[in-house]
Every structure is written in structure tokens, then in C-alpha cells.
Motif scaffolding. Sequence first.
Motif, PDB file in Angstrom:
ATOM      1  N   LYS A 154      -4.173   2.186  -6.750  1.00  0.00           N
ATOM      2  CA  LYS A 154      -5.048   1.566  -5.759  1.00  0.00           C
ATOM      3  C   LYS A 154      -4.501   0.237  -5.245  1.00  0.00           C
ATOM      4  O   LYS A 154      -4.910  -0.235  -4.188  1.00  0.00           O
ATOM      5  CB  LYS A 154      -6.439   1.354  -6.357  1.00  0.00           C
ATOM      6  CG  LYS A 154      -7.187   2.657  -6.628  1.00  0.00           C
ATOM      7  CD  LYS A 154      -8.552   2.391  -7.236  1.00  0.00           C
ATOM      8  CE  LYS A 154      -9.320   3.689  -7.459  1.00  0.00           C
ATOM      9  NZ  LYS A 154     -10.656   3.456  -8.074  1.00  0.00           N
TER      10      LYS A 154
ATOM     11  N   ARG B 191      -3.899  13.523  -3.057  1.00  0.00           N
ATOM     12  CA  ARG B 191      -5.126  13.897  -2.339  1.00  0.00           C
ATOM     13  C   ARG B 191      -5.087  13.494  -0.865  1.00  0.00           C
ATOM     14  O   ARG B 191      -5.313  14.334   0.007  1.00  0.00           O
ATOM     15  CB  ARG B 191      -6.343  13.307  -3.051  1.00  0.00           C
ATOM     16  CG  ARG B 191      -6.751  14.116  -4.286  1.00  0.00           C
ATOM     17  CD  ARG B 191      -7.841  13.461  -5.071  1.00  0.00           C
ATOM     18  NE  ARG B 191      -8.327  14.345  -6.140  1.00  0.00           N
ATOM     19  CZ  ARG B 191      -8.945  13.917  -7.226  1.00  0.00           C
ATOM     20  NH1 ARG B 191      -9.164  12.618  -7.396  1.00  0.00           N
ATOM     21  NH2 ARG B 191      -9.364  14.778  -8.139  1.00  0.00           N
ATOM     22  N   PRO B 192      -4.784  12.221  -0.536  1.00  0.00           N
ATOM     23  CA  PRO B 192      -4.681  11.898   0.894  1.00  0.00           C
ATOM     24  C   PRO B 192      -3.490  12.546   1.579  1.00  0.00           C
ATOM     25  O   PRO B 192      -3.530  12.824   2.779  1.00  0.00           O
ATOM     26  CB  PRO B 192      -4.570  10.369   0.904  1.00  0.00           C
ATOM     27  CG  PRO B 192      -4.119   9.983  -0.459  1.00  0.00           C
ATOM     28  CD  PRO B 192      -4.708  11.011  -1.377  1.00  0.00           C
TER      29      PRO B 192
ATOM     30  N   GLU C  75       5.448   8.233  -2.439  1.00  0.00           N
ATOM     31  CA  GLU C  75       5.109   9.404  -1.632  1.00  0.00           C
ATOM     32  C   GLU C  75       6.370  10.178  -1.255  1.00  0.00           C
ATOM     33  O   GLU C  75       6.391  11.405  -1.269  1.00  0.00           O
ATOM     34  CB  GLU C  75       4.347   8.977  -0.383  1.00  0.00           C
ATOM     35  CG  GLU C  75       2.908   8.562  -0.667  1.00  0.00           C
ATOM     36  CD  GLU C  75       2.171   8.139   0.584  1.00  0.00           C
ATOM     37  OE1 GLU C  75       2.828   7.991   1.642  1.00  0.00           O
ATOM     38  OE2 GLU C  75       0.944   7.943   0.514  1.00  0.00           O
TER      39      GLU C  75
ATOM     40  N   HIS D  66      -3.904  10.673  -7.373  1.00  0.00           N
ATOM     41  CA  HIS D  66      -4.548   9.752  -6.428  1.00  0.00           C
ATOM     42  C   HIS D  66      -3.802   9.723  -5.096  1.00  0.00           C
ATOM     43  O   HIS D  66      -4.425   9.624  -4.036  1.00  0.00           O
ATOM     44  CB  HIS D  66      -4.589   8.347  -7.034  1.00  0.00           C
ATOM     45  CG  HIS D  66      -5.267   7.336  -6.171  1.00  0.00           C
ATOM     46  ND1 HIS D  66      -6.636   7.228  -6.079  1.00  0.00           N
ATOM     47  CD2 HIS D  66      -4.762   6.384  -5.334  1.00  0.00           C
ATOM     48  CE1 HIS D  66      -6.950   6.262  -5.233  1.00  0.00           C
ATOM     49  NE2 HIS D  66      -5.835   5.730  -4.775  1.00  0.00           N
TER      50      HIS D  66
ATOM     51  N   LYS E 156      -4.736  15.706   2.680  1.00  0.00           N
ATOM     52  CA  LYS E 156      -5.660  15.474   3.792  1.00  0.00           C
ATOM     53  C   LYS E 156      -4.904  15.213   5.091  1.00  0.00           C
ATOM     54  O   LYS E 156      -5.309  15.671   6.171  1.00  0.00           O
ATOM     55  CB  LYS E 156      -6.560  14.286   3.456  1.00  0.00           C
ATOM     56  CG  LYS E 156      -7.593  13.957   4.526  1.00  0.00           C
ATOM     57  CD  LYS E 156      -8.465  12.790   4.085  1.00  0.00           C
ATOM     58  CE  LYS E 156      -9.484  12.438   5.166  1.00  0.00           C
ATOM     59  NZ  LYS E 156     -10.338  11.291   4.753  1.00  0.00           N
ATOM     60  N   TRP E 157      -3.787  14.490   5.016  1.00  0.00           N
ATOM     61  CA  TRP E 157      -3.000  14.155   6.211  1.00  0.00           C
ATOM     62  C   TRP E 157      -2.047  15.273   6.618  1.00  0.00           C
ATOM     63  O   TRP E 157      -1.377  15.172   7.634  1.00  0.00           O
ATOM     64  CB  TRP E 157      -2.207  12.879   5.955  1.00  0.00           C
ATOM     65  CG  TRP E 157      -3.063  11.693   5.663  1.00  0.00           C
ATOM     66  CD1 TRP E 157      -4.320  11.441   6.128  1.00  0.00           C
ATOM     67  CD2 TRP E 157      -2.730  10.593   4.796  1.00  0.00           C
ATOM     68  NE1 TRP E 157      -4.803  10.259   5.606  1.00  0.00           N
ATOM     69  CE2 TRP E 157      -3.851   9.712   4.791  1.00  0.00           C
ATOM     70  CE3 TRP E 157      -1.627  10.265   4.036  1.00  0.00           C
ATOM     71  CZ2 TRP E 157      -3.881   8.529   4.055  1.00  0.00           C
ATOM     72  CZ3 TRP E 157      -1.646   9.090   3.306  1.00  0.00           C
ATOM     73  CH2 TRP E 157      -2.763   8.234   3.320  1.00  0.00           C
TER      74      TRP E 157
END
Length: 258
Positions: free
Chosen positions: A58, A105-106, A69, A102, A109-110
Amino acid sequence: MIDQLSTLAAIAESSPTKQPSALENAIAVLFLLAFGGFMLRRWAINNGQASEALARAKNLDHNERDKIEREILDAAYRAKNQSMRINELAISIGEHQRLVLHLVRPMVKWGLLEALPLADGTPDVDLNEYSKVAISAAGDKRLRERDPVVKKTYHGDYFHVGDNSTGVNKSRVVNSHIGTYQERYDGETVAALKELERVVRESGNDDAIETLDGFLSEARSDKPSRARMRLLFSGVQQLVPTISGMTDLVAKVTAIFS
């Protein structure tokens, strides 16, 4: 013989059952306490590591997040069928699975990663460490964009130094490397690749052109990856929908990685 067995059975039944001594009971209790303490300590350590990994995830700055990433995308790209479970990705890049989950997940989504269906064929809507994800065309594109080695290769392939230099968006990759393509594919396939490039470049879609360049580069490499070619061509089709209607062209191009 039967009489002897009967006698032995009678003796066994008449023998008093030995009760554990107080010392044995105490040792058993101590063992259970030690085992329970070990498991509790292990749980506390794992829980602490997971909490630290989540807190770190975070608080990653832009560069740190981008680096991890890219490592996730690279690990997925290099895996068999370009897909891995999230806990396997974590092991591959040396990060805690809570941190990887963590970030994944995005990324799903992207559209950088695709969540693969569960064993029963239903969509995996609740990602966890055992979920399996695959790199998408968008993820492959981002991986190539941010890889300085690949960028250098692309410049070497697609830019021609000199007075008559032509930019990447105006060049014709197939014509520039026609000998290589002709060595690998028959005349109809090379013609289909030329037509594919013409249609994509005339679309004016920069993302499609860049994805196509990656596809054509892979198609002429010494050891082309069929999985990557399939992924990139799918990306080109999505970005330039008219290609899907060109059935003959699609059939000839897909034949080289089927």
C-alpha cells in the motif's frame, strides 16, 4: 493349531491392560503444549509477515510499484502457457504472496492480466493466492514498452539511420525484412503479413501498430513463441476490428502459430 490360537486369545483377553504412568501422561501433555506453542508462534510469524507485506504494498512509490508489476508480467510471460498461480508468481519474483495478490487484483481490473476460470469452468471473481492469471495483450504491450533492451532492439529493427531515415510508423517492417519472412513462410503467408501490416498502419491506431510490430518481430525471430504470437495477434484484432472480417487473411496468419 486351533486350540493353541484359542489359548493365546484367552491369555490376551485375561491380561490386564497397561495404564500409562503419570510420567508418560506428563510427557504427552508437555509435547502437546510444545506443539501448540510452535504452531501458535508460526501463525503469529506468518500473520506478521502478511501484514507487513500488505502495508508495504500500500505504500509503494510509483517506481517501486512499476518495477514489481513488470516483474509479475515478465514472470507470467515466461511461464508455461504464459500463466501462473498467484502464489507461484510470488515465489518466482521473491515477494510475499499477500503483496503480489494486492498488486495483481488491479492489474486484472486494468486488463494487464486475465483471471483464468476455476476448475469447474466458472469465472474466478474472488482472487486469492491460488487463483491463476495469464498475461494479456495489454500486459505484453506494457512489458515491451518499459523494457529498455526491447526498445533498443526495436530501434535497431525499425529505424534506418541515414539521410532517408523513415520513422517506425511509416516504415514497412515486412518489406524491410522480406528475406527473413520468405525463408520461414510460403508466399501466400508473406503476402498475408504484408496485407495485415497495411491494414493496421492505415488504421492510424498507435496501440495497434505497436502491438503489430511486436507480432512481426516475434514472427521473424529465430525461435518464435507461438503463445506470444497468438496473444499479440489477438490484441491486434481487438484494436482493429475490421481484421476479424478478413477471413482468408486471418486463416493464413493464424496458421503460423496454431
